[in-house]
Design a protein around this motif. Sequence first.
Motif, short mmCIF file in Angstrom:
data_model
loop_
_atom_site.label_atom_id
_atom_site.label_comp_id
_atom_site.label_asym_id
_atom_site.label_seq_id
_atom_site.Cartn_x
_atom_site.Cartn_y
_atom_site.Cartn_z
N ASP A 186 -5.30 -2.99 3.01
CA ASP A 186 -4.33 -3.78 2.23
C ASP A 186 -4.64 -3.69 0.74
O ASP A 186 -3.74 -3.68 -0.10
N ARG A 187 -5.92 -3.61 0.40
CA ARG A 187 -6.31 -3.51 -1.00
C ARG A 187 -6.00 -2.13 -1.60
O ARG A 187 -5.68 -2.02 -2.79
N CYS A 188 -6.12 -1.09 -0.79
CA CYS A 188 -6.06 0.28 -1.32
C CYS A 188 -4.68 0.92 -1.25
O CYS A 188 -4.42 1.91 -1.95
N ILE A 189 -3.81 0.43 -0.39
CA ILE A 189 -2.46 0.98 -0.26
C ILE A 189 -1.51 0.03 -1.00
O ILE A 189 -1.64 -1.19 -0.87
N PRO A 190 -0.59 0.54 -1.82
CA PRO A 190 -0.09 1.92 -1.89
C PRO A 190 -0.71 2.80 -2.98
O PRO A 190 -0.24 3.91 -3.20
N ALA A 191 -1.74 2.32 -3.70
CA ALA A 191 -2.36 3.19 -4.71
C ALA A 191 -2.83 4.49 -4.05
O ALA A 191 -2.78 5.56 -4.65
N LEU A 192 -3.28 4.38 -2.82
CA LEU A 192 -3.61 5.55 -2.01
C LEU A 192 -2.59 5.64 -0.88
O LEU A 192 -2.26 4.65 -0.23
N ALA A 193 -2.11 6.85 -0.64
CA ALA A 193 -1.14 7.04 0.46
C ALA A 193 -1.83 7.05 1.81
O ALA A 193 -1.23 6.69 2.83
N MET A 194 -3.09 7.48 1.84
CA MET A 194 -3.85 7.52 3.08
C MET A 194 -5.28 7.08 2.80
O MET A 194 -5.90 7.54 1.84
N VAL A 195 -5.77 6.16 3.61
CA VAL A 195 -7.13 5.65 3.47
C VAL A 195 -7.89 5.97 4.75
O VAL A 195 -7.44 5.65 5.85
N GLN A 196 -9.04 6.60 4.60
CA GLN A 196 -9.92 6.92 5.72
C GLN A 196 -11.22 6.14 5.54
O GLN A 196 -11.84 6.22 4.48
#
Length: 476
Positions: A186-196
């Motif tokens: 929730d923190r990293c999207i949408p700044a990143l399209a994919m989080v692993q």
Amino acid sequence: MASGGRPNCLGRWPLIELVPVLAILAILTRELLWLTACGIFLSSLDDIAVDLLWLGGFAFRRERPLPPLPPEPGRFALIVPAWDESAVIGAMVGRLCQTIQNPRLRIFVGVYPNDPATLAAVQAVGDDRVQAVITSRAGPTTKADCLNHLWRGVLAHEARTGQRFKAVVLHDAEDVVDPASLDLYDRCIPALAMVQVPVLPIQDPETRWVSGHYCDEFAQAHAKDMMVRGLLGAPVPSAGVGTAIERDVLARLAGPGNAPFDAASLTEDYEMGTRVHRLGLKGRMVRAHVGGRLVATRAYFPATIDTAVRQKSRWLTGIALSGWDRLGWDGGLATRWMLARDRKGLFTAAIAMLGYAVAVLVLLQLALRAWVSARAGVPLPPLIVDAHSILPGFLMLNAVLLGWRLVMRAGFTGAAYGWREGLFAMPRAVLANAINFLAAIKAVTRYRQALGSGAPPEWGKTEHRFPDAGVETANG
């Protein structure tokens, strides 16, 4: 023995006749040493370049603070493909529901009409956030096909409720899902399209060597290699678990056929990172600690050589062979470098085993030559080189580089699992090379058969197990 106690010279001739044979073997050994040393040197340079980039970019840097949670928490669809998973799916989904109480999470499990046991296990969880998505065809099909059914199930749920998801999270039926992962996405999207998030194999004390080599490989890959990819701006592949993809990005990848996952691929998860990158979007490995614990997906990995070889042969076939055909070599220098690293597995497996074979050949020849020289009473030329050759120095350099790589391997394993496992990582590298070599042979055979038949790839899943309560907390 002749009369008068003198040696019988005729008895020496069979041994003397071995001298030219040993000379020929020495030449062959020398050439094999050069071939092996050059291959190991090139692979080592590639690995050490990544090591140096990691040391410069991450080794001495504090963990970056995470972005703040958005004012309005996002809704997440967690999808799990499941064929013949009745033994684990109930425990996996049940634990997930207990540890993540977030009402904005919806869990979709893909099951097949001819697998009633798995369906019953899903329904027995008894949580209204869990929904079974029954595929249109009997199983097994492919994992990608099941994932596509799940995606369409997500869309149907959105249409029925009028609520859109922020992202879709990928997991497998044996995964221990980290309770903190949802907030991280929730923190990293949408700044990143994919989080692993990292994957940490669970240690199995009963199969410390086979399952343990996965601990070594993932500890290094997900703490170093994937981080360097992000630093260089190269595609970061999805591990297929612990991956969150922005919902609208997945819709773009799905296209008009509503099939974001390519059913013709053996490694649809790996390709996802490249496809996201080709849209001009960012995918990253995100390493974060919450309460002193690494946010990661934990799971048991294959514990026997046979199952490990089967799993790794599928990875090699999809990444190093069919991936070459499917993805080509598009992209900038960093992207092409990472593609080469991904595809060198077949080469390095063969070189490693050749190196072991040559080492055994050298030892056997040394023993045989000493025996012949002592009994025949004649000196033999040097086994490998003359006094002016650079081969000994080159072999010594390779030994130093090998030592460096083993220390790095032990360091990453030790950081994730403790210093004892770090020490085990060094001898386990020999077993890992053997498993990778067997997997490479199986991958080539599998690929040739697929080219000849033109048949779609099989799922090729392995048997799964889910840890008992509390086991997963011992890792990471």
